[in-house]
Scaffold this active site. Structure first.
Site, short mmCIF file in Angstrom:
data_model
loop_
_atom_site.label_atom_id
_atom_site.label_comp_id
_atom_site.label_asym_id
_atom_site.label_seq_id
_atom_site.Cartn_x
_atom_site.Cartn_y
_atom_site.Cartn_z
N THR A 167 -13.89 -19.49 -33.79
CA THR A 167 -14.35 -20.58 -32.91
C THR A 167 -13.12 -21.19 -32.24
O THR A 167 -12.76 -22.34 -32.50
CB THR A 167 -15.12 -21.66 -33.70
OG1 THR A 167 -14.36 -22.01 -34.88
CG2 THR A 167 -16.48 -21.20 -34.13
N GLU A 219 -15.81 -23.57 -44.74
CA GLU A 219 -14.79 -22.93 -45.58
C GLU A 219 -13.51 -23.77 -45.55
O GLU A 219 -13.09 -24.21 -44.50
CB GLU A 219 -14.53 -21.51 -45.04
CG GLU A 219 -13.53 -20.73 -45.85
CD GLU A 219 -13.87 -20.71 -47.34
OE1 GLU A 219 -14.93 -20.19 -47.70
OE2 GLU A 219 -13.07 -21.24 -48.15
N ASN A 234 -10.17 -31.63 -41.78
CA ASN A 234 -9.01 -31.08 -41.06
C ASN A 234 -8.31 -32.13 -40.22
O ASN A 234 -7.09 -32.17 -40.14
CB ASN A 234 -9.44 -29.89 -40.18
CG ASN A 234 -9.44 -28.59 -40.98
OD1 ASN A 234 -9.17 -28.60 -42.18
ND2 ASN A 234 -9.72 -27.48 -40.34
N CYS A 236 -6.33 -23.49 -37.30
CA CYS A 236 -7.38 -24.49 -37.53
C CYS A 236 -7.05 -25.89 -37.00
O CYS A 236 -7.76 -26.41 -36.15
CB CYS A 236 -7.71 -24.56 -39.02
SG CYS A 236 -8.44 -23.02 -39.61
N1 LIG Z 1 -8.21 -18.88 -40.86
C1 LIG Z 1 -8.38 -19.89 -41.68
O1 LIG Z 1 -7.49 -20.26 -42.45
C2 LIG Z 1 -9.70 -20.63 -41.73
C3 LIG Z 1 -9.96 -21.52 -42.79
C4 LIG Z 1 -11.18 -22.19 -42.81
C5 LIG Z 1 -12.10 -22.01 -41.78
N2 LIG Z 1 -11.79 -21.16 -40.75
C6 LIG Z 1 -12.79 -20.98 -39.70
O2 LIG Z 1 -13.45 -19.73 -39.93
C7 LIG Z 1 -13.78 -19.10 -38.68
C8 LIG Z 1 -13.17 -17.71 -38.66
O3 LIG Z 1 -11.75 -17.84 -38.67
P1 LIG Z 1 -10.79 -16.60 -38.92
O4 LIG Z 1 -9.41 -17.13 -38.98
O5 LIG Z 1 -11.32 -15.78 -40.03
O6 LIG Z 1 -11.01 -15.82 -37.53
P2 LIG Z 1 -10.50 -14.36 -37.14
O7 LIG Z 1 -10.24 -14.40 -35.69
O8 LIG Z 1 -9.43 -13.91 -38.07
O9 LIG Z 1 -11.77 -13.41 -37.43
C9 LIG Z 1 -12.96 -13.47 -36.72
C10 LIG Z 1 -13.54 -12.06 -36.67
O10 LIG Z 1 -14.87 -12.12 -36.15
C11 LIG Z 1 -15.09 -10.93 -35.40
N3 LIG Z 1 -16.27 -11.13 -34.55
C12 LIG Z 1 -16.42 -11.93 -33.49
N4 LIG Z 1 -17.67 -11.86 -33.02
C13 LIG Z 1 -18.34 -10.97 -33.78
C14 LIG Z 1 -19.66 -10.45 -33.79
N5 LIG Z 1 -20.59 -10.85 -32.90
N6 LIG Z 1 -20.00 -9.54 -34.73
C15 LIG Z 1 -19.10 -9.13 -35.63
N7 LIG Z 1 -17.82 -9.57 -35.68
C16 LIG Z 1 -17.44 -10.49 -34.77
C17 LIG Z 1 -13.79 -10.71 -34.68
O11 LIG Z 1 -13.64 -9.38 -34.24
C18 LIG Z 1 -12.78 -11.10 -35.77
O12 LIG Z 1 -12.38 -9.97 -36.52
C19 LIG Z 1 -13.28 -20.03 -37.61
O13 LIG Z 1 -14.33 -20.88 -37.20
C20 LIG Z 1 -12.21 -20.87 -38.30
O14 LIG Z 1 -12.05 -22.14 -37.73
C21 LIG Z 1 -10.62 -20.47 -40.70
#
Ligand SMILES: NC(=O)c1ccc[n+]([C@@H]2O[C@H](COP(=O)([O-])OP(=O)(O)OC[C@H]3O[C@@H](n4cnc5c(N)ncnc54)[C@H](O)[C@@H]3O)[C@@H](O)[C@H]2O)c1
Length: 432
Positions: A86, A151, A211, A263
């Protein structure tokens, strides 16, 4: 339980692997073919300590699978976690929800019996309502329930954070669904994780508020560090003295670079947009964002001052470029502003990062990746300790300075300022 994770990034892959490790059948889906191919070939697309072992162990046992086939994954799962990105919309402050809504559309096509659809992605208040609307265009509301389960894991500590979370938050008004999800998390609750349920919007806001609060704490101590530099006070003493008050707590009170990562920057912006939308002014968070943005420039200016404003042809080593240690994530790292800015002024940058070369700097002339600390620090005028990796905490600067005398800017306060001075180093740090 049979579950699927839509989005196999930092959150989806870590939590999917850990759910499998708790004995569940997990299918991780991603639309990125390359990522899924890597995972099916036992390669891990991200750097996260401990993740490879858990992924391999559970893939071998057959509890963890990877696919690009969302239809298959949804059909075969009882609980579907949305874990897609996001990010901030380009040139705007609001969260881009296109991946979430796309995932919701795709899920809606494959619902064949009752499904619990859980948003793990960080999404603005009322996004759950919109997901529900999208899915109900195709499927009866009796066939699904949309729940929020934000998360809180941190990159670099993600496995530990998943296994020993402070709290598990579930947002839903459906008691049966809450009970079902609680049972999924039961092994963690038994080990001490607190379980808290509220309504869906409440859970969505808890994530953003958490956050924003942590980002505020970091920014607060960074500003106090600026004051320390002017008044001759040691920021470390202030942090310890403040942190001993249990109402304040010592964590997130360490001064350093601007907060970065995937984030805090995007979530602080997104919550202010939500607040504006609901005609509520989050003025504190708006100031935090401004202060944090200013900090990146402030630290670059500090480097210029350390080098007496003579940047042209100066050789600068960067130790670490990621926003924090134990991750390869470069998103919103302070180095992304500092390196191009110093480079533009004519500095030659030699950087080393334990997670390897970064594509973000490919296009910059005179920015070079080095394979180790010694190579990066060879004949430089200034060493900048940018990221707090363990291996930067015990450097033998005497050995590094054989060829040339250099200055050190320790942006993480890893060394004692007094000791460094005693040893004769031209040493600068934060707030001391
Ligand atoms: N990274 C962190 O430390 C963390 C911690 C807590 C919450 N979050 C939240 O979690 C969410 C994900 O973050 P992230 O860091 O894992 O993101 P990321 O970019 O590492 O991973 C997201 C994945 O989703 C896939 N994707 C997108 N659209 C898709 C679809 N329609 N079908 C299948 N796969 C699809 C992308 O290809 C990508 O691999 C975000 O909203 C973020 O704010 C992240």
């Amino acid at each position: 339980m049979k579950i699927c994770m839509i989005g196999t990034g930092y959150v989806g892959l870590v939590s999917g692997a850990c759910f499998a490790d708790l004995g569940n059948d997990v299918c991780c889906v991603d639309k990125d073919n390359e990522k899924i191919n890597m995972l099916n070939n036992k390669e891990i697309p991200i750097f996260e300590p401990g993740l490879k072992d858990i992924v391999n162990k559970n893939s071998e046992s057959g509890r963890l699978n990877f696919t690009t086939d969302i239809n298959f994954a949804v059909k075969n799962s009882e609980v579907i976690f949305i874990c897609v990105g996001t990010p901030t919309i380009k040139n705007k402050a609001s969260a881009d929800l296109k991946f979430v809504f796309q995932a919701a559309k795709e899920i809606s096509k494959s619902i064949n019996k009752f499904k619990i659809i859980v948003t793990k992605s960080t999404v603005p208040v009322a996004t759950g309502d919109k997901i529900e609307k999208i899915i109900s265009k195709r499927k009866s509301k009796k066939l699904f329930e949309v729940v929020s389960n934000p998360e809180f894991l941190r990159e670099g500590e993600a496995i530990r954070d998943f296994r020993f979370p402070d709290r598990i938050v579930i947002g839903s008004n459906n008691k049966k669904v809450i009970r079902r999800l609680k049972s999924l998390y039961d092994p963690l609750i038994k080990k001490g994780a607190k379980f808290f349920s509220t309504n869906r919007r409440g859970a969505e806001l808890i994530k953003y508020a958490s956050n924003a609060f942590l980002a505020t704490k970091i920014t607060f101590i960074n500003e106090i560090a600026n004051l320390c530099e002017k008044t001759g006070v040691n920021i470390e003493d202030v942090s310890i003295g403040m942190g001993l008050d249990q109402r304040i707590g010592s964590r997130f009170l360490r001064a350093g670079p601007a907060y970065g990562g995937s984030c805090f920057p995007k979530d602080t912006k997104a919550i202010t947009v939500t607040a504006d939308l609901f005609k509520s002014d989050l003025s504190i968070i708006k100031s935090v964002i401004k202060s944090n943005d200013k900090r990146r420039t402030l630290l670059t200016d500090r480097v210029k001052k350390i080098l007496s404003n003579k940047i042209k042809n100066k050789r600068i080593a960067f130790l670490g470029v990621t926003f924090k240690p134990n991750t390869d994530d470069m998103r919103q790292s302070t180095s992304l502003l500092m390196i191009p800015s110093l480079n533009k002024k004519g500095a030659k940058i030699y950087y080393y990062d334990p997670t390897g070369e970064k594509s973000e700097f490919y296009k910059l002339k005179n920015v070079f990746y080095c394979n180790n600390i010694n190579e990066a620090c060879k004949k430089v005028d200034l060493i900048i300790i940018h990221t707090e990796w363990e291996e930067f905490k015990v450097l033998d600067f005497k050995k590094l300075s054989i060829n040339k005398k250099f200055k050190i800017f320790d942006m993480r306060n890893l060394y004692s300022a007094e000791l460094m001075k005693k040893k004769g180093f031209d040493y600068y740090s934060i707030g001391r």
